[in-house]
Design a protein around this motif. Structure first.
Motif, PDB file in Angstrom:
ATOM      1  N   LEU A 236       0.819  -1.207   0.000  1.00 35.52           N
ATOM      2  CA  LEU A 236       0.000   0.000   0.000  1.00 35.52           C
ATOM      3  C   LEU A 236       0.856   1.262   0.000  1.00 35.52           C
ATOM      4  N   ALA A 237       1.909   1.256   0.824  1.00 35.19           N
ATOM      5  CA  ALA A 237       2.802   2.420   0.873  1.00 35.19           C
ATOM      6  C   ALA A 237       3.460   2.653  -0.477  1.00 35.19           C
ATOM      7  N   THR A 238       3.922   1.589  -1.105  1.00 32.27           N
ATOM      8  CA  THR A 238       4.581   1.710  -2.408  1.00 32.27           C
ATOM      9  C   THR A 238       3.618   2.246  -3.454  1.00 32.27           C
ATOM     10  N   TRP A 239       2.379   1.732  -3.463  1.00 25.54           N
ATOM     11  CA  TRP A 239       1.402   2.151  -4.461  1.00 25.54           C
ATOM     12  C   TRP A 239       1.020   3.616  -4.293  1.00 25.54           C
ATOM     13  N   PHE A 240       0.764   4.037  -3.054  1.00 26.03           N
ATOM     14  CA  PHE A 240       0.351   5.427  -2.836  1.00 26.03           C
ATOM     15  C   PHE A 240       1.500   6.404  -3.064  1.00 26.03           C
ATOM     16  N   VAL A 241       2.721   6.019  -2.706  1.00 30.08           N
ATOM     17  CA  VAL A 241       3.872   6.886  -2.976  1.00 30.08           C
ATOM     18  C   VAL A 241       4.064   7.043  -4.477  1.00 30.08           C
ATOM     19  N   LYS A 242       3.936   5.942  -5.213  1.00 32.99           N
ATOM     20  CA  LYS A 242       4.081   5.993  -6.662  1.00 32.99           C
ATOM     21  C   LYS A 242       2.973   6.835  -7.292  1.00 32.99           C
ATOM     22  N   ARG A 243       1.749   6.684  -6.801  1.00 29.06           N
ATOM     23  CA  ARG A 243       0.637   7.467  -7.322  1.00 29.06           C
ATOM     24  C   ARG A 243       0.840   8.948  -7.078  1.00 29.06           C
ATOM     25  N   GLY A 244       1.342   9.287  -5.870  1.00 23.66           N
ATOM     26  CA  GLY A 244       1.609  10.685  -5.548  1.00 23.66           C
ATOM     27  C   GLY A 244       2.697  11.263  -6.429  1.00 23.66           C
ATOM     28  N   ARG A 245       3.721  10.459  -6.734  1.00 20.53           N
ATOM     29  CA  ARG A 245       4.808  10.949  -7.579  1.00 20.53           C
ATOM     30  C   ARG A 245       4.320  11.161  -9.007  1.00 20.53           C
ATOM     31  N   ASP A 246       3.440  10.264  -9.490  1.00 24.59           N
ATOM     32  CA  ASP A 246       2.920  10.403 -10.849  1.00 24.59           C
ATOM     33  C   ASP A 246       2.060  11.639 -11.025  1.00 24.59           C
ATOM     34  N   ARG A 247       1.415  12.107  -9.925  1.00 24.01           N
ATOM     35  CA  ARG A 247       0.554  13.289 -10.002  1.00 24.01           C
ATOM     36  C   ARG A 247       1.345  14.579 -10.013  1.00 24.01           C
ATOM     37  N   GLN A 248       2.611  14.515  -9.539  1.00 24.94           N
ATOM     38  CA  GLN A 248       3.412  15.745  -9.454  1.00 24.94           C
ATOM     39  C   GLN A 248       3.907  16.173 -10.819  1.00 24.94           C
TER      40      GLN A 248
END
Length: 248
Positions: A236-248
């Motif tokens: 979950l941490a990996t997925w949400f961190v990756k999602r946050g980075r993709d939005r930046q």
């Protein structure tokens, strides 16, 4: 790992007395209330007494509260642009993670050391192995909740994430057989909650698997709980961190 940044982070932690209170003083206070004052504190349990049982439980709770807050703070920092600021420095992502990991373990060690010192002072007794291994397991198990903090911090992307993460740990503690000994259906349900495995594994050197209701629990139960929730929180941490980075 960057020594200068590590020192800056340590100083920042020490400048937050409110955070330190809930991380270290509150679990220590709970031990004094539930562990050192109850009539059954001197009753033998496994390789020690009831006071030591409560001491380990409160130390595990304090340690996971500490790592949850540290993990959540790291995630929100990254989401709010601190990662871009660090990107202008020679520090690599691996160094940032290493610094946060060290800080999380140092902060987690504070409630463990404080509560164990109070336990020794107020009559908690046990074998030397129970003291040593339970303390190390409290520290090691708290890493699971660093991942949980990162997951919540990345999912909520705000300062309130840390409060949500820390507040939910209290609920996990009740469900995880930390504050009140569970039995029957509640114990069965509790075995599947995140904090159950960390607390049970930390107490294992003392209890050797003996529960408050008189039953015997195999070592694989808390181990499977810890491994399972580590994988879940890590994914979950990996997925949400990756999602946050993709939005930046």
């Amino acid at each position: 790992m960057n020594a200068t940044y590590t020192l800056v982070e340590i100083k920042r932690v020490l400048r937050d007395p409110v955070g330190l209170f809930f991380t270290a003083v509150l679990p220590a206070f709970l031990y004094l209330i539930f562990g050192s004052t109850i009539d059954a504190r001197d009753q033998t349990i496994g390789n020690g007494n009831v006071a030591m049982y409560v001491m380990i439980s409160m130390a595990a709770y304090g340690a996971v509260t500490a790592t949850t807050g540290t993990g959540g703070q790291a995630a929100t920092e990254r989401m709010q642009g601190w990662g871009r600021q660090l990107g202008l420095t020679p520090m690599r992502d691996t160094q940032y993670v290493a610094v946060k990991a060290v800080i999380a373990l140092l902060v987690a060690a504070i409630p463990i050391l404080l509560i164990y010192a109070l336990g020794a002072w107020t009559g908690a007794t046990g074998t030397s192995g129970a003291w040593l291994y339970s303390g190390l397991l409290c520290l090691a198990g708290s890493v699971v909740f660093a991942l949980y903090g990162i997951f919540i911090g990345s999912a909520f992307r705000s300062e309130s994430a840390i409060g949500v993460a820390s507040g939910s740990v209290v609920i996990f503690a009740f469900l995880g057989n930390v504050f009140v000994p569970l039995s029957g259906v509640l114990l069965t349900v509790g075995r599947f909650t995140p904090l159950y495995g960390v607390a049970s594994l930390a107490r294992y050197p003392l209890t050797e698997g003996h529960l408050a209701d008189g039953s015997l629990e195999s070592l694989w139960v808390p181990v499977a709980n810890v491994v399972g929730w580590t994988i879940i929180f890590g994914m979950l941490a990996t997925w949400f961190v990756k999602r946050g980075r993709d939005r930046q």
